[in-house]
Structure formats: C-alpha cells, structure tokens
Design a protein around this motif. Structure first.
Motif, PDB file in Angstrom:
ATOM      1  N   LEU A 218       3.138   6.535  10.838  1.00 21.86           N
ATOM      2  CA  LEU A 218       3.552   5.233  11.368  1.00 21.86           C
ATOM      3  C   LEU A 218       5.043   5.045  11.138  1.00 21.86           C
ATOM      4  O   LEU A 218       5.607   5.567  10.182  1.00 21.86           O
ATOM      5  CB  LEU A 218       2.766   4.118  10.691  1.00 21.86           C
TER       6      LEU A 218
ATOM      7  N   THR B 231       0.049   4.322  -0.299  1.00 20.46           N
ATOM      8  CA  THR B 231      -0.484   5.528   0.350  1.00 20.46           C
ATOM      9  C   THR B 231      -0.118   5.538   1.824  1.00 20.46           C
ATOM     10  O   THR B 231       0.157   4.504   2.411  1.00 20.46           O
ATOM     11  CB  THR B 231      -2.006   5.595   0.207  1.00 20.46           C
ATOM     12  N   LYS B 232      -0.160   6.718   2.403  1.00 22.05           N
ATOM     13  CA  LYS B 232       0.298   6.845   3.792  1.00 22.05           C
ATOM     14  C   LYS B 232      -0.845   6.741   4.784  1.00 22.05           C
ATOM     15  O   LYS B 232      -1.850   7.427   4.664  1.00 22.05           O
ATOM     16  CB  LYS B 232       0.984   8.214   3.956  1.00 22.05           C
ATOM     17  N   TRP B 233      -0.682   5.882   5.742  1.00 21.16           N
ATOM     18  CA  TRP B 233      -1.679   5.766   6.802  1.00 21.16           C
ATOM     19  C   TRP B 233      -1.170   6.483   8.051  1.00 21.16           C
ATOM     20  O   TRP B 233       0.011   6.439   8.348  1.00 21.16           O
ATOM     21  CB  TRP B 233      -1.934   4.293   7.117  1.00 21.16           C
ATOM     22  N   LEU B 234      -2.112   7.093   8.729  1.00 18.02           N
ATOM     23  CA  LEU B 234      -1.775   7.746   9.996  1.00 18.02           C
ATOM     24  C   LEU B 234      -2.565   7.073  11.107  1.00 18.02           C
ATOM     25  O   LEU B 234      -3.620   6.495  10.865  1.00 18.02           O
ATOM     26  CB  LEU B 234      -2.210   9.228   9.971  1.00 18.02           C
ATOM     27  N   CYS B 235      -2.041   7.178  12.305  1.00 17.16           N
ATOM     28  CA  CYS B 235      -2.836   6.734  13.454  1.00 17.16           C
ATOM     29  C   CYS B 235      -3.898   7.813  13.653  1.00 17.16           C
ATOM     30  O   CYS B 235      -3.574   8.982  13.831  1.00 17.16           O
ATOM     31  CB  CYS B 235      -1.970   6.584  14.696  1.00 17.16           C
TER      32      CYS B 235
ATOM     33  N   ASP C   9       0.848  -1.176   0.000  1.00 14.49           N
ATOM     34  CA  ASP C   9       0.000   0.000   0.000  1.00 14.49           C
ATOM     35  C   ASP C   9       0.897   1.244   0.000  1.00 14.49           C
ATOM     36  O   ASP C   9       1.537   1.562   0.987  1.00 14.49           O
ATOM     37  CB  ASP C   9      -0.854  -0.043   1.280  1.00 14.49           C
TER      38      ASP C   9
ATOM     39  N   GLN D 152      -2.878  10.996  15.362  1.00 20.47           N
ATOM     40  CA  GLN D 152      -2.537  11.791  14.177  1.00 20.47           C
ATOM     41  C   GLN D 152      -1.032  11.791  13.917  1.00 20.47           C
ATOM     42  O   GLN D 152      -0.423  12.819  13.633  1.00 20.47           O
ATOM     43  CB  GLN D 152      -3.073  13.230  14.321  1.00 20.47           C
TER      44      GLN D 152
ATOM     45  N   PHE E 136      -0.073  -1.691  12.573  1.00 22.04           N
ATOM     46  CA  PHE E 136      -0.800  -1.678  11.297  1.00 22.04           C
ATOM     47  C   PHE E 136      -0.516  -2.966  10.528  1.00 22.04           C
ATOM     48  O   PHE E 136       0.649  -3.304  10.289  1.00 22.04           O
ATOM     49  CB  PHE E 136      -0.313  -0.463  10.496  1.00 22.04           C
TER      50      PHE E 136
END
Lengths: 68, 782
Positions: A20, A9-13, A7, A17, A48
C-alpha cells in the motif's frame, strides 16, 4: 484528517498483491468533501482504513459534520 | 417550529424565580446567597451582599422590620429562618472598613431633597453617588427623622451619629431648620432640575404614579412616609431608592416605566414543596446576638427554595444540570443557528421523552412535548444527526419487512377440522376456540417488535391462549408500530407506518387490537385513536390466567411501570392484579405508576447517548433491593444488562423450568432479528401450517466470534448479517487486504450508508473474527 496507522505490520492488497502507498484520497460525508492522505493500493485503488482511524478521527469528523 | 411559543413555555418555568423572602424584601436582599455565605462561615461575603442591597445597611440591618421572615417556607417545617437576627450577626462578624470611593464629578443636574429622614437620605446618597448635586432641606436641627426613635440596644446613638456624619462628609449641602411649604416647594421646583419630597406629612393631598413615584408629569417625586402606609424602615429606604431611580431616569431622558415590574415587594410565582423536609426548630440565641456557630446552624436550616422537581426526578436533566427554562433557551439557540455548530443536538437526543417532568411540574410544563417538537423540526430541516437514530430506524424497517411482518386471520374451521377430535376438542381451549371460529376477525393480536425479539417462544402460546379465551376470531399482525420513528422525530415515517396499520385494520374489518407492548399502546393512542385497543394484561385479568399453578418461589417484587403507560391507570392495576394472583408480594417504588421513570431506552437514548442511558438504568435499578418486575421487554433487557435481577411479566405467566428468568441473558441485536424471523416461521408452520415463505438468512460460513467481539458488535451496532456480507464479498471477489506476517485479512463492504470492516483469519473451514468496526464517511476510490 492525516492519519499514521498504529498498525506496524504491513498490509498488502490481496487482490493485486501490492504494497500500500500513501496517497491523496477523496472522502465525503453529508455536505463535506475532503482530500486526505490514506494508504491505498496503487493498482486497484482500494483504500485501507484501520480501526483506530475509523473510530477516532473519522468518527470525530462525522460527528462534527452532523452537528454543523 | 414556533420559537416564540417555545420561549413562552420556557418563561413559564419557575425554576429561576426568586424565593418568597427575597420577593417580599422591598430592597430584594439575595437571601439564599446571604444564608449560603453564613452557612460556609463567610460572614464578610454575607456582609457584602447586605452592603450591596440595603441602603444604610448598618442601621437597617439592626432595626429592619423583616417582612422577609413571614413567608419563609421553613415556617411550615420548624419555623421561619431568623433572617433579621442573622443580619445582626453578620454586621457584627462580617463588617469591614468601607473602601475609599473617589467622588464622581457632580455634573448631572441639581436635585433638592425635602426632608432629611430615612427616605430623603437614601435619595441623597444614591444620587450623590451618581454625580448629581444634591441639597437637603430639613425642618429640624438634625438629620435622621424617625431614626432617632429607634435608638436603643440595637441601634446606638453613636452608630447613628457616625452614619449621619458620613453623609455630611460627602459634602452634600444640608440646610437644617429649613421648613419647606407649598410656596417654597414651587420655588424649589423652578430652581432645581428635580425635587424629592420625603416629608412624613404634606399640607395638601398629592397623587403620584405608584411605579415611578412621580407627581403627574412634573419634576416632583415623592417617597417615604407620604407613600408608605406603614412606618416600616425598610419600605422607607425602598421608596427612596425607587424614587432616586426615577429621578435619574427622568433627568437622563429615558423611560421611567421600563422593566420596573419587580421593584419593591412582589408576589413570587415560585412554588416549593417542603413536604419531604424534616422539621427543624429555629436555633435559639445564647446571647444578645447569635454567636458565629449559632448563626451558621441557623443559616443551615434554609431549604434554599427553588423549584427543582423535574430535575430531581430526571437523570437527563440532572446530567446536563438543566431546568426547563435554560433547556428551552438552548433549544431556541440551536434552532436559530444557520452557520456554526449545533451544540445542543446531543442533549436534545438524550431525553427519553418519558413525561415525568410534566407530572412533577406545578405548571404542567412538558419537556417531552418540547423535545418531540424539536426533533421533528430538526428532521424536517435536515439538521438531525443521522447516526443518532439510524440503527433503530433500520431495525424498524426490518420489522416491517417480509422477514418479520405477517398478517393472518385465525385459521378457519375448515382448515382446522383435522384438530376437532377427542380428547383435543374437549381439553384444548385453543382448539375449542378454532371450532367456534366465525371467519370474522374480532381481534388482532399485535405483539410489537421487541417482545417477539426477546420472547420468541411465548408468542405462539399467547396467540393460542387468545384464540381459546376471547370471544370472536383472533388474527395476528406482526410488525413494528413505528415508535422508533416517532422518537426520532420522523413524521414522514411514522405517518407512513400508521397508514399501513390502518389499511390492515380496514381490510380486517376494524378489529380490536390486542397490544402487549407499552410503546405500541402509546403509539396507537397518539396516532390512531380510532382503532380500539386492549392490553394483553387487561385480557389476562378479564379472561383468567394460563398456567396458574406455576409460581416458582413466592417473593416480593417492586414493579417498574413502563413510562409509556404513565396515564394508563387501568393497566397499572391489571399488572398488579396479575402479580398478586400469581402469588407474589408487591413493594411499590417511590416513583411508580403515573410518576414512573424511564428505564433509559425511551426516546432512543440507548442509541443516541449510551452514557445517558446507563445513567437512567443505574439510577432506577438502585431504587429497590427487591427483584424488579417489568412489562416492557426493553426495560427488562436494560435492567438485566445493568446487573439487576428483573422479571418480565411473561416470565411469571409462562415460566420456563430450565432458565433463571430474572438474569436471562439479553438477546443481541442480531439475535433480535433472528428471533423475530423465527417467530414468523414458527407461527406460519405451527399455527397456519404453511411452508416458510422465505429462507432464514443462509449461513454459508461458520464464524467464530469471541465475547469481546460480540460486545463490540453490540456497542457499534454491527449485525451478524453485516459481517457475513463483508465476508461473502471478500471471499468471492477477493476484495480485501492481507497481512503476510499474521495471516489476517481485512475486508470491507458498504451497506447503505455505512461501511463495515471485518478483520479475520481462516481457522480451517471457519472464520475467526478478530475485529469489527464501521464508519459512515464515504471513501471515493478512483
């Protein structure tokens, strides 16, 4: 069980906010305990796991341990 | 698990037993392999097999009295394979110049051979090859003995001379015109390490061991005409070869008798059913010997006798290409592993435990029983992979929880008195039944778990029918019999479940259970035979069918019997009577009634190995052009999912006008839960007129789940309830990841031993589910 997420794209907590970070995480299944590098929130430690990891490498390790 | 007993069961399997032709051949030519090579045109490979097994194959192959042909199974369907003629053809088309062999050093002892006939020459050549110094004493002026009587068209003098010359070329000492009598034999015995007596006659009676051909415990061994009661050449070489083995063992000081049971001619325990093979006459020779083409055609008639009856009927045994003997060896190995991988686990969990193998077996070997015991052993030792049966066991727990489970006596007369008015009391069998109520529960309707999950609308109708038709009060009991625990080898769970059922039975003063599910019938018979049970289908036949006029379109159906009912022939008849009474025609499947197959759900194979399950489904649905008729709801769901038009018996008994029953969509795993809960609610509300005791799972969230996600949920055993709980946790605690670029959220929640993940986005008030997955591994977040 090192895993690079497909993936891009960037995931954030969402709670903290924060971006990761790759970190050593303890995982366990049956009698097996390992340390693996996974993405997690540096603040709340939420780990994650994406679909490819859960259904790929993780499943493979689970099945391997179940047959041990 | 008693592994010795298990291995004994495996040893009884006749799959590996030799065919009668090989068993009756005194030197055990591998005739099936031999014919297979000819069939492929590989005459040289066929020749190699003759060379390997038959002493003086060039001679014997031409004059053998072929005891192999008489017992040939083909004799019952066109005539025995002409093995002897094929040997002649192989000698013609497959012979090659023998490779030069280097003589081994002759240092293993000295052996005298009395009689240079066929058996003596066999001993001489066999022992020479192994390094013994061999000396032949022959009374005539040439070797060969009775072989000379065979010289003619098949065996030319030239060929015989050539073969005898080959012996002389080995530098074996040969004393011609040397007569050995009783006295000179004594001398030979003292002079040589061992003596073989291969003369056709001897001056005094001798007794020998029939297995070793040894005379007493002396160094004298006999064979040939002395031990054979016939003048068969193949028996002669066989006895020589066996005596040579004894001499070698004797001189090497090893046991003479170990593992020799199957030397010479023996009766094979193999049984073969040739009844389904078309008769094919033997190929006639156009010349003195078969042409290559004729030989190939003749070899093709071989049916390659091997017992594969269980394998042929079973998609599981075929998928793993396992006969019971090989399967059991794998189980034995799997059970004994202490450190290392249990490679057979998946295979063991891919058997449907349907029992067809035992029906097909000549010896009643039941892999169903073996697998059941193995799974029980695996769970007891903690070796059973949890993921194989986890979902099914949770489903069972659901059915036995307050969300489905229910026990009620028939509504009492007192409670029902408001129904006793005209015209209801005259025209409703149900109300009449209530009016006759005694308060003593004679019957308890136990519909099982999968039928209410798939036919939620019919359970009330069936209950009302029963109250109106059977003599005595009818109560209801909703729950799961425990079949999943039984299949999973969970003795603890099944016993607990059976105790709970027995407790209800006792509290209700031991009523007869009315069962509608084939698996329930099997479980009740296996675990609580003291409870009297009746099948719903038998009751329909006894008391008459409801809705008799309802047949939609008469058609011919093929009945797929449920494997759990294999031994219940009365039930098979009842089902057929119902189908006929409703006006349908029946065309029986090849595998039906006691020989029925499993749909693929049995043994929880659906959960443990989906690919294997699919193989069962596709095989079974391909066995008839007709629509299928089943009476187990899992059979119906699997066949419909496989694309086959399939009716459940209830589709015919309680037809619905608005749906095409034969293709009705299978309920999802979540819908099965909902349907069961709904059945409980409907019954409580409409029969017992009670307020629902529990709320159905509150759906505070509106979800949008497209078909591909639905499919993932099914394949990954993820319930709607799991998704809702993940969302609830994420929304309430903000425990989730967010993706600013896409606006998606990813949330997880661990429920018992599984972590569920849901990717979703907000669509106004609703949640659009984008992916769902799970893992069992636990992440330690610290």
């Amino acid at each position: 069980m090192k895993h690079e997420s497909n993936d891009k794209t960037k995931w954030l907590c969402d709670k903290c906010q924060r971006e990761l970070e790759l970190a050593k995480v303890k995982v366990r299944y049956m009698e097996g305990n390992f340390e693996v590098d996974l993405m997690k929130c540096p603040t709340c430690n939420q780990v994650f796991i994406d679909e490819a990891l859960a259904l790929g490498k993780m499943k493979e390790v689970e099945e391997g341990l179940e047959d041990k | 698990m008693n592994l010795d007993k298990l291995l004994e069961t495996g040893d009884r399997c006749i799959h590996k037993e030799p065919p009668a032709c090989t068993a009756q051949c005194p030197v055990h030519l591998e005739i099936i392999d031999f014919l297979s090579e000819i069939e492929k045109g590989n005459f040289q490979d066929a020749y190699k097999l003759m060379e390997k097994r038959i002493p003086f194959h060039k001679i014997i192959g031409r004059i053998c009295d072929h005891p192999c042909e008489a017992p040939c199974e083909r004799s019952k369907a066109g005539g025995s394979i002409r093995i002897s003629d094929l040997e002649k053809a192989v000698l013609e088309y497959g012979a090659y110049k023998p490779k030069k062999v280097w003589p081994v050093p002759k240092n293993k002892g000295r052996v005298a051979i009395v009689g240079g006939g066929l058996s003596g020459l066999t001993v001489a050549v066999d022992l020479d090859k192994k390094g013994y110094i061999v000396t032949i004493f022959e009374k005539n002026n040439r070797l060969g003995g009775q072989l000379w009587n065979f010289v003619g068209d098949a065996l030319t003098e030239e060929l015989l001379q050539e073969e005898l010359q080959a012996i002389k070329d080995k530098k074996i000492a040969i004393h011609l015109e040397t007569f050995v009598d009783k006295n000179s034999l004594t001398e030979l015995l003292s002079e040589y390490d061992a003596v073989y007596l291969g003369t056709s006659k001897w001056e005094e009676p001798i007794t020998w061991n029939p297995i070793t051909f040894q005379v007493g415990s002396s160094t004298l061994f006999v064979g040939g005409g002395l031990v054979n009661e016939t003048d068969s050449v193949i028996f002669s070489v066989s006895s020589g070869r066996r005596a040579a083995i004894s001499i070698e063992r004797y001189l090497s000081k090893v046991s003479l008798t170990d593992s020799r049971e199957r030397e010479g001619v023996f009766e094979t325990v193999l049984r073969f059913d040739i009844s389904n093979k078309a008769s094919l006459p033997a190929i006639e020779k156009s010349g003195v010997i078969y042409s290559r083409e004729e030989a190939i055609d003749e070899a093709k008639r071989c049916v390659k006798c091997q017992c594969r009856k269980c394998i042929e009927g079973c998609a599981h045994l075929r998928k793993y290409e396992m006969s019971p003997d090989a399967y059991i060896r794998q189980i034995n190995h799997n059970e004994r592993i202490i450190l290392g991988t249990h490679y057979a686990n998946k295979m063991i969990n891919s058997c449907t435990e349907c029992g067809l193998c035992k029906e097909e077996c000549f010896l009643d070997i039941s892999m169903k029983a073996v697998i059941q015991e193995t799974r029980e052993s695996m769970t007891e030792r903690g070796e059973m992979p949890v993921s194989a049966h986890d979902f099914a066991l949770k489903d069972m727990a659901f059915s036995n929880s307050s969300r489905f489970s229910l026990v009620r006596k028939q509504p009492s007369k007192e409670e029902s008195k408001d129904l006793f008015y005209y015209p209801l009391i005259s025209f409703s069998d149900y109300v009449k039944g209530l009016y006759k109520g005694t308060g003593k529960t004679e019957y308890l309707f136990y519909p099982g778990c999968q039928l209410p999950a798939a036919y939620p609308d019919d359970i009330k109708s069936i209950y009302e029918y029963l109250v109106g038709h059977v003599a005595g009060d009818v109560g209801i009991y909703l729950g799961c019999c425990g079949a999943p625990a039984d299949w999973a080898g969970r003795k603890d769970l099944i016993n607990e479940n059976i105790e709970a059922i027995k407790k209800v039975w006792e509290e209700m003063e031991r009523p007869t259970f009315i069962l509608a599910c084939s698996s329930c019938i099997r479980i009740f018979e296996k675990y609580c035979p003291e409870i009297k049970v009746e099948s719903l289908w038998d009751i329909y036949i006894r008391e008459g069918l409801p809705n008799k006029e309802h047949i939609k379109t008469p058609q011919t159906l093929s009945i797929h019997d449920a494997c759990a009912t294999r031994e219940n022939s009365d039930l098979h008849e009842s089902v057929r009577k119902i189908v006929s009474k409703l006006g349908y025609g029946i065309e029986e499947l090849e595998y039906s009634k006691e020989k029925t197959k499993c749909c693929g759900y049995g043994g929880l194979v659906y959960f443990a190995n989906r690919e294997q399950c699919d193989a069962f489904v596709s095989e079974r649905i391909g066995e008839s052009e007709n629509d299928l008729l089943v009476y187990c709801s899992m059979c119906k769901d699997l066949f419909v999912s496989g694309g086959k038009r399939t009716y459940h018996l209830l589709d015919l008994i309680y037809p619905k006008d608005n749906i095409e029953a034969a293709t009705r969509k299978t309920p999802t795993l979540s819908e099965r839960h909902q349907n069961r809960s709904q059945v409980k609610q409907i019954l409580l509300k409409e029969i017992w007129r009670e307020d629902p005791m529990e709320e159905l799972m509150a759906e505070d969230y509106t979800l949008i789940i497209h078909e591909d996600i639905q499919k993932s949920m099914e394949n990954r055993y993820i319930l709607m309830e799991d998704i809702l709980m993940v969302l609830k946790n994420a929304e309430e605690k903000n425990e989730r990841f967010c993706n600013p670029e896409t606006g998606d959220y990813l949330a997880k929640l661990r429920r018992e031993n599984v972590t569920y993940w849901v990717k979703y986005s907000n669509e106004g008030e609703a949640f659009l589910i984008k992916s769902v997955y799970s893992h069992r591994m636990e992440i330690v977040e610290e």
